[in-house]
Enzyme design. Structure first.
Site, mmCIF file in Angstrom:
data_model
loop_
_atom_site.group_PDB
_atom_site.id
_atom_site.type_symbol
_atom_site.label_atom_id
_atom_site.label_comp_id
_atom_site.label_asym_id
_atom_site.label_seq_id
_atom_site.Cartn_x
_atom_site.Cartn_y
_atom_site.Cartn_z
ATOM 1 N N PRO A 58 0.993 -1.261 -0.072
ATOM 2 C CA PRO A 58 -0.056 -0.169 0.001
ATOM 3 C C PRO A 58 0.580 1.232 -0.179
ATOM 4 O O PRO A 58 1.895 1.363 0.980
ATOM 5 C CB PRO A 58 -0.778 -0.151 1.284
ATOM 6 C CG PRO A 58 -0.042 -1.147 2.264
ATOM 7 C CD PRO A 58 0.543 -2.122 1.204
ATOM 8 N N GLN A 111 -5.703 -1.993 2.711
ATOM 9 C CA GLN A 111 -5.113 -1.799 4.135
ATOM 10 C C GLN A 111 -6.115 -0.757 4.707
ATOM 11 O O GLN A 111 -6.296 0.409 4.546
ATOM 12 C CB GLN A 111 -3.815 -0.966 4.084
ATOM 13 C CG GLN A 111 -3.191 -0.865 5.142
ATOM 14 C CD GLN A 111 -2.019 -0.023 4.892
ATOM 15 O OE1 GLN A 111 -1.727 1.180 4.662
ATOM 16 N NE2 GLN A 111 -0.618 -0.549 5.383
ATOM 17 N N TYR A 128 0.895 5.656 12.732
ATOM 18 C CA TYR A 128 -0.393 5.991 13.066
ATOM 19 C C TYR A 128 -1.077 5.261 14.016
ATOM 20 O O TYR A 128 -0.450 4.670 14.795
ATOM 21 C CB TYR A 128 -0.960 5.475 11.556
ATOM 22 C CG TYR A 128 -0.454 6.019 10.327
ATOM 23 C CD1 TYR A 128 -0.443 7.242 10.015
ATOM 24 C CD2 TYR A 128 0.191 5.466 9.302
ATOM 25 C CE1 TYR A 128 0.100 8.004 9.046
ATOM 26 C CE2 TYR A 128 0.837 5.956 8.424
ATOM 27 C CZ TYR A 128 0.745 7.242 8.272
ATOM 28 O OH TYR A 128 1.625 7.825 7.178
ATOM 29 N N ARG A 166 0.134 -5.037 9.393
ATOM 30 C CA ARG A 166 1.648 -4.404 9.227
ATOM 31 C C ARG A 166 1.944 -3.738 10.360
ATOM 32 O O ARG A 166 1.306 -3.062 11.109
ATOM 33 C CB ARG A 166 1.465 -2.968 7.988
ATOM 34 C CG ARG A 166 2.712 -2.761 7.366
ATOM 35 C CD ARG A 166 2.772 -1.744 6.134
ATOM 36 N NE ARG A 166 3.772 -2.223 5.348
ATOM 37 C CZ ARG A 166 3.857 -1.472 3.997
ATOM 38 N NH1 ARG A 166 3.362 -0.479 4.180
ATOM 39 N NH2 ARG A 166 5.108 -1.836 3.478
ATOM 40 N N LEU A 193 13.500 -0.475 -0.444
ATOM 41 C CA LEU A 193 14.822 -0.592 -1.492
ATOM 42 C C LEU A 193 14.913 -1.797 -2.037
ATOM 43 O O LEU A 193 16.356 -2.098 -2.210
ATOM 44 C CB LEU A 193 15.813 0.041 -0.769
ATOM 45 C CG LEU A 193 15.600 1.602 -0.431
ATOM 46 C CD1 LEU A 193 16.881 2.067 0.252
ATOM 47 C CD2 LEU A 193 15.341 2.492 -1.275
ATOM 48 N N GLY A 203 7.748 -1.610 -4.138
ATOM 49 C CA GLY A 203 6.988 -0.437 -3.863
ATOM 50 C C GLY A 203 7.350 0.731 -4.718
ATOM 51 O O GLY A 203 6.751 0.718 -6.152
#
Length: 481
Positions: free
Chosen positions: A138, A216, A299, A347, A420, A442
């Site tokens: 996401p 998500q 979050y 996650r 990465l 990603g």
């Protein structure tokens, strides 16, 4: 590796169409048997090639003899020799055809026996089979300019193009469970029934393209109501006149330049649990096959986990058990409405990268993952950071992989890793070394929606075994024109 084919079936839980992977055959012993048979066929082909060469040599000699006899005027013998030569040539041709067919069959069997790269092995969690282990994580796009939480044609193109590009799972971006749970005013959501239809056409076509559709679910907590590329106010709180609001948090501690959040009451905490439950129900109605609960990156749910951010003294603060309580309650609430046949992910940030004493770390992450597994979580999506501001993160290729590896092995739970990962061989090595169950591509996928197809070519996957849409296979890597 066993050979796989896809079969169109109906999902047993929701009735939605899905692609089922059929193994023909499967298991290490079957692979070894195929390889053994392929070697036998190759030996047979080589033997027949030798016989062919011998027959051709004999045919040439007889033809030369017939020509000589014809030249000497021996008409009767000439006809007999010519007939014999033709017969020898015909036998040689038949033998050549047989040898060629045997060689081709041996090559086919050897190809079938050759193992696929780990990246392209299917994975099944509960009743859902992912065609490969290259997944789209996401990534927020902040593109709901109407600020109503409904995805748009942009989101359709963004997600469906990557499904066509061969990804096994598409996890749609942070989707707010409440209006005040949006990271920015431009976030998507599932906080009301009117948003379900806006998602459904996207989900349907992700599936038609061969990928699994995931979403998500998130609450932004103290990092909610921050800016975006269209609004400005990057890493700051958006003012009310531009669509912003007062954020909530476990404790009145601000993140960076954002405003200080309002400390949540117990009633507000309980309301968040209900919001996650209701959003998961709407995700099911929209046709999603995977729900991922966002408990990372600073979050709300990760704020409650981290003692540097959560300084409550009630049942939601203090001890590890208390700080994990909200996340566990949310997992249980989602599992109440999420079918037993569909997988549930969480996650996490495995570390907040802080050097302060008592900060969130890998040890607590491992303990949390074990608890989540016991509450029906099927996979932990392991990331890091984002919880506290002003820390130094040693970003480099594979910098988050060790955290995924530790959770994967110490908890015995499937994990996926991010950070990465940009090259096919790099991603394949992670899986070959059993450092994760799947990899998430990603930012590289933002510039290369068809990354899995390039990876298949780079790792030697036959184009017929690569996740090409039928419409695109004539342009597969390696074609001559």
């Amino acid at each position: 590796m066993s050979k796989h084919r896809e079969k169109e079936t109906a999902d047993k839980v929701s009735g939605a169409p899905k692609q089922e992977i059929i193994d023909e055959p499967s298991g290490v012993s079957a692979v070894e048997k195929l390889a053994e048979n392929a070697e036998k066929q190759a030996k047979k082909a080589r033997k027949e090639e030798k016989a062919l060469a011998k027959a051709e040599k004999k045919a040439r000699k007889e033809a030369e003899k017939a020509a000589k006899e014809a030249k000497d005027g021996k008409d009767g013998k000439d006809k007999k020799s010519e007939k014999k030569a033709k017969k020898s040539k015909k036998a040689a041709a038949a033998l050549a055809a047989s040898a060629a067919a045997a060689a081709a069959d041996a090559d086919t069997r050897a190809a079938d026996a050759a193992p696929l790269p780990k990246l392209f092995e299917p994975l099944t969690l509960r009743s859902v089979t992912f065609r490969n282990r290259i997944w789209l994580p996401p990534m927020d796009t902040y593109s709901v300019f109407a600020q109503d939480g409904k995805p748009t044609p942009f989101h359709y193109q963004h997600y469906v193009s990557r499904a066509l590009g061969g990804f096994g799972l598409i996890i749609c971006e942070s989707t707010a469970v409440a209006p005040e749970g949006r990271i920015s005013p431009n976030d998507v959501g599932l906080w009301e029934d009117g948003q379900v239809d806006a998602w459904r056409w996207i989900v349907d076509d992700i599936k038609k393209a061969g990928a699994v559709a995931g979403v998500q679910l998130n609450h932004g907590g103290r990092k909610a109501s921050t800016g975006s590329f269209s609004l400005g106010y990057i890493n700051q709180t958006v003012p009310a006149e531009r669509g912003g609001w007062q954020p909530l948090g476990p404790s009145p501690i601000a993140f960076g330049k954002c405003v200080t959040p309002t400390e949540m009451t117990v009633e507000q905490i309980h309301a968040v649990v209900d919001q996650f439950r209701a959003a998961a129900q709407r995700a099911l109605w929209a046709g999603f096959q995977v729900v991922e609960i966002h408990a990372a990156h600073g979050y709300l749910l990760s704020e409650f986990l981290d003692p540097l951010v959560n300084q409550r003294t009630d049942e939601y603060g203090g001890s590890f058990e208390n700080r994990a309580r909200l996340l566990v309650d949310v997992v249980d609430a989602v599992r109440d409405v999420w079918p037993a046949g569909l997988p549930l992910f969480v996650r996490v940030s495995a570390t907040d990268w802080s050097v302060e004493k008592g900060s969130w770390d890998l040890k607590q992450t491992i303990a949390l993952a074990a608890k989540l597994r016991n509450h029906g979580v099927d996979l932990v999506d392991v990331s890091t950071g984002g919880i506290v501001s002003g820390v130094s993160i040693p970003a480099a290729p594979n910098y988050q992989v060790p955290f995924s590896e530790a959770v994967h092995h110490q908890v015995d739970i499937p994990t996926t890793t991010v950070g990465l990962i940009t090259e096919p061989r790099q991603a394949e090595d992670i899986l070959e070394q059993d450092r994760a169950t799947a990899v998430e591509i990603g930012r590289a996928a933002l510039r290369e929606p068809y990354w899995p197809l390039r990876a298949a070519a780079a790792l030697g996957v036959d184009r017929n075994d690569a996740p090409y849409p039928p419409q695109y296979i004539r342009g597969a890597y390696g074609t001559k024109r």
